[in-house]
Design a protein around this motif. Structure first.
Motif, PDB file in Angstrom:
ATOM      1  N   ALA A  74       0.808  -1.116  -0.134  1.00 55.36           N
ATOM      2  CA  ALA A  74      -0.099   0.234  -0.084  1.00 55.36           C
ATOM      3  C   ALA A  74       0.846   1.332   0.025  1.00 55.36           C
ATOM      4  N   LYS A  75       2.189   1.119   0.160  1.00 54.11           N
ATOM      5  CA  LYS A  75       2.998   2.335   0.176  1.00 54.11           C
ATOM      6  C   LYS A  75       3.161   2.731  -1.122  1.00 54.11           C
ATOM      7  N   ALA A  76       3.778   4.092  -1.117  1.00 56.35           N
ATOM      8  CA  ALA A  76       4.059   4.610  -2.524  1.00 56.35           C
ATOM      9  C   ALA A  76       4.943   3.636  -3.285  1.00 56.35           C
ATOM     10  N   PRO A  77       4.675   3.706  -4.747  1.00 56.82           N
ATOM     11  CA  PRO A  77       5.564   2.850  -5.710  1.00 56.82           C
ATOM     12  C   PRO A  77       6.711   3.217  -5.851  1.00 56.82           C
ATOM     13  N   ARG A  78       7.471   2.631  -6.185  1.00 55.34           N
ATOM     14  CA  ARG A  78       8.921   2.730  -6.907  1.00 55.34           C
ATOM     15  C   ARG A  78       8.666   2.967  -8.383  1.00 55.34           C
ATOM     16  N   THR A  79       9.100   4.241  -9.010  1.00 54.83           N
ATOM     17  CA  THR A  79       8.972   4.396 -10.390  1.00 54.83           C
ATOM     18  C   THR A  79       9.934   3.450 -11.190  1.00 54.83           C
ATOM     19  N   LEU A  80       9.491   2.703 -12.027  1.00 53.76           N
ATOM     20  CA  LEU A  80       9.996   1.573 -12.932  1.00 53.76           C
ATOM     21  C   LEU A  80      10.329   2.453 -14.259  1.00 53.76           C
ATOM     22  N   SER A  81      11.482   1.923 -14.798  1.00 50.86           N
ATOM     23  CA  SER A  81      12.064   2.591 -16.009  1.00 50.86           C
ATOM     24  C   SER A  81      10.884   2.459 -17.207  1.00 50.86           C
ATOM     25  N   CYS A  82      10.925   3.457 -18.130  1.00 46.61           N
ATOM     26  CA  CYS A  82      10.126   3.658 -19.110  1.00 46.61           C
ATOM     27  C   CYS A  82      10.766   2.553 -20.169  1.00 46.61           C
ATOM     28  N   ASP A  83      11.938   2.465 -20.170  1.00 47.96           N
ATOM     29  CA  ASP A  83      12.483   1.493 -21.300  1.00 47.96           C
ATOM     30  C   ASP A  83      11.996   0.031 -20.629  1.00 47.96           C
ATOM     31  N   PHE A  84      11.290  -0.803 -21.716  1.00 47.66           N
ATOM     32  CA  PHE A  84      10.864  -2.053 -21.149  1.00 47.66           C
ATOM     33  C   PHE A  84      11.815  -3.158 -20.873  1.00 47.66           C
ATOM     34  N   ARG A  85      13.042  -3.098 -21.564  1.00 48.06           N
ATOM     35  CA  ARG A  85      14.141  -3.897 -21.308  1.00 48.06           C
ATOM     36  C   ARG A  85      14.547  -3.845 -19.933  1.00 48.06           C
ATOM     37  N   GLU A  86      14.975  -2.722 -19.741  1.00 47.34           N
ATOM     38  CA  GLU A  86      15.571  -2.366 -18.270  1.00 47.34           C
ATOM     39  C   GLU A  86      14.570  -2.656 -17.308  1.00 47.34           C
ATOM     40  N   ARG A  87      13.150  -2.278 -17.502  1.00 54.20           N
ATOM     41  CA  ARG A  87      12.237  -2.417 -16.472  1.00 54.20           C
ATOM     42  C   ARG A  87      12.078  -4.251 -16.127  1.00 54.20           C
ATOM     43  N   GLN A  88      11.893  -4.828 -17.300  1.00 54.93           N
ATOM     44  CA  GLN A  88      11.855  -6.336 -17.236  1.00 54.93           C
ATOM     45  C   GLN A  88      13.076  -6.900 -16.655  1.00 54.93           C
ATOM     46  N   THR A  89      14.125  -6.505 -17.079  1.00 58.79           N
ATOM     47  CA  THR A  89      15.337  -7.161 -16.369  1.00 58.79           C
ATOM     48  C   THR A  89      15.361  -6.768 -14.754  1.00 58.79           C
ATOM     49  N   GLU A  90      15.170  -5.508 -14.372  1.00 64.33           N
ATOM     50  CA  GLU A  90      15.124  -5.395 -13.137  1.00 64.33           C
ATOM     51  C   GLU A  90      14.020  -6.079 -12.256  1.00 64.33           C
ATOM     52  N   VAL A  91      12.822  -6.132 -12.851  1.00 64.56           N
ATOM     53  CA  VAL A  91      11.888  -6.902 -12.029  1.00 64.56           C
ATOM     54  C   VAL A  91      12.169  -8.412 -12.064  1.00 64.56           C
ATOM     55  N   GLU A  92      12.641  -9.045 -13.237  1.00 65.17           N
ATOM     56  CA  GLU A  92      12.982 -10.506 -13.148  1.00 65.17           C
ATOM     57  C   GLU A  92      14.160 -10.680 -12.110  1.00 65.17           C
ATOM     58  N   GLU A  93      15.109  -9.685 -11.909  1.00 63.23           N
ATOM     59  CA  GLU A  93      16.051  -9.956 -10.734  1.00 63.23           C
ATOM     60  C   GLU A  93      15.543  -9.731  -9.737  1.00 63.23           C
ATOM     61  N   ARG A  94      14.609  -9.131  -9.223  1.00 60.73           N
ATOM     62  CA  ARG A  94      14.003  -8.804  -7.959  1.00 60.73           C
ATOM     63  C   ARG A  94      13.040  -9.980  -7.756  1.00 60.73           C
ATOM     64  N   LEU A  95      12.382 -10.592  -8.772  1.00 58.00           N
ATOM     65  CA  LEU A  95      11.576 -11.846  -8.348  1.00 58.00           C
ATOM     66  C   LEU A  95      12.657 -13.021  -8.257  1.00 58.00           C
ATOM     67  N   ARG A  96      13.632 -13.088  -8.844  1.00 61.05           N
ATOM     68  CA  ARG A  96      14.500 -14.073  -8.581  1.00 61.05           C
ATOM     69  C   ARG A  96      15.085 -14.390  -7.428  1.00 61.05           C
ATOM     70  N   ALA A  97      15.071 -13.416  -6.586  1.00 66.11           N
ATOM     71  CA  ALA A  97      15.906 -13.292  -5.334  1.00 66.11           C
ATOM     72  C   ALA A  97      15.190 -13.979  -4.492  1.00 66.11           C
ATOM     73  N   GLY A  98      13.898 -14.338  -4.618  1.00 64.65           N
ATOM     74  CA  GLY A  98      13.117 -15.274  -3.665  1.00 64.65           C
ATOM     75  C   GLY A  98      12.381 -14.640  -2.308  1.00 64.65           C
ATOM     76  N   ASP A  99      12.785 -13.200  -2.213  1.00 67.09           N
ATOM     77  CA  ASP A  99      12.389 -12.482  -1.155  1.00 67.09           C
ATOM     78  C   ASP A  99      10.811 -11.968  -1.464  1.00 67.09           C
ATOM     79  N   ILE A 100       9.889 -12.273  -0.515  1.00 64.71           N
ATOM     80  CA  ILE A 100       8.361 -12.283  -0.787  1.00 64.71           C
ATOM     81  C   ILE A 100       7.992 -10.698  -0.562  1.00 64.71           C
ATOM     82  N   PHE A 101       8.993  -9.979   0.110  1.00 67.19           N
ATOM     83  CA  PHE A 101       8.670  -8.477   0.042  1.00 67.19           C
ATOM     84  C   PHE A 101       8.965  -7.795  -1.128  1.00 67.19           C
ATOM     85  N   ALA A 102       9.970  -8.441  -1.664  1.00 66.85           N
ATOM     86  CA  ALA A 102      10.545  -7.849  -2.929  1.00 66.85           C
ATOM     87  C   ALA A 102       9.471  -8.165  -4.240  1.00 66.85           C
TER      88      ALA A 102
END
Length: 167
Positions: A74-102
């Motif tokens: 519910a907190k303020a979001p983090r702004t994601l990159s407008c470049d879809f490649r950068e955004r998706q790479t970052e998101v994939e890395e965050r998900l791969r970490a296995g941290d539920i809060f991430a």
């Protein structure tokens, strides 16, 4: 070391419950394995006891942490990159970490990006993966069906977006 009945999360496969600890012969050597009944899909995963930390096997969060998880969504979001490649790479890395809060923050950030600029097909897939991870662990911790947990997660997210839009 985990015990039979412990609720755990594998970063690549999601949440489950340790059903058994088996000993197997592998290349002439006796090795112990956690036998995990997976929450999603009803499958079984075997992971070596000795390598559990290396693969990122972790205990499921506590009941109290579920509320903390929902508050983070519910907190303020983090702004994601407008470049879809950068955004998706970052998101994939965050998900791969296995941290539920991430994963919860990825879900929140993608929901906001969707509201603001829309999502690509791959973004939607990543958002769905984050949703599955969060809902799966919530369901495991609360002993409810994944479908119910998913509706709870979606409700928290929808309310957060609604509140932020009216500010």
């Amino acid at each position: 070391m985990y015990a039979v009945g412990d609720k755990v999360v594998h970063p690549g496969y999601g949440p489950g419950v340790i059903r058994d600890i088996e000993q197997r012969q592998v290349i002439g050597e006796a090795k112990r394995y956690y036998v995990i009944d997976m929450q999603a899909g009803g499958g079984t995963l075997m992971t070596p006891v000795a390598g559990a930390n290396d693969v990122g096997l972790r205990p499921a969060i506590s009941h109290a942490s579920v509320e903390q998880l929902f508050r983070s969504m519910a907190k303020a979001p983090r702004t994601l990159s407008c470049d879809f490649r950068e955004r998706q790479t970052e998101v994939e890395e965050r998900l791969r970490a296995g941290d539920i809060f991430a994963a919860a923050k990825v879900l929140r950030d993608l929901a906001w990006h969707n509201q603001d600029r829309g999502l690509t097909k791959r973004d939607m897939q990543l958002m769905q993966r984050a949703e599955e991870l969060v809902a799966g662990e919530v369901a495991l911790v609360r002993d409810i069906e994944v479908k119910i947990a998913l509706s709870q997660v979606q409700a928290v997210l929808a309310e957060a977006v609604r509140e932020r839009l009216t500010e």
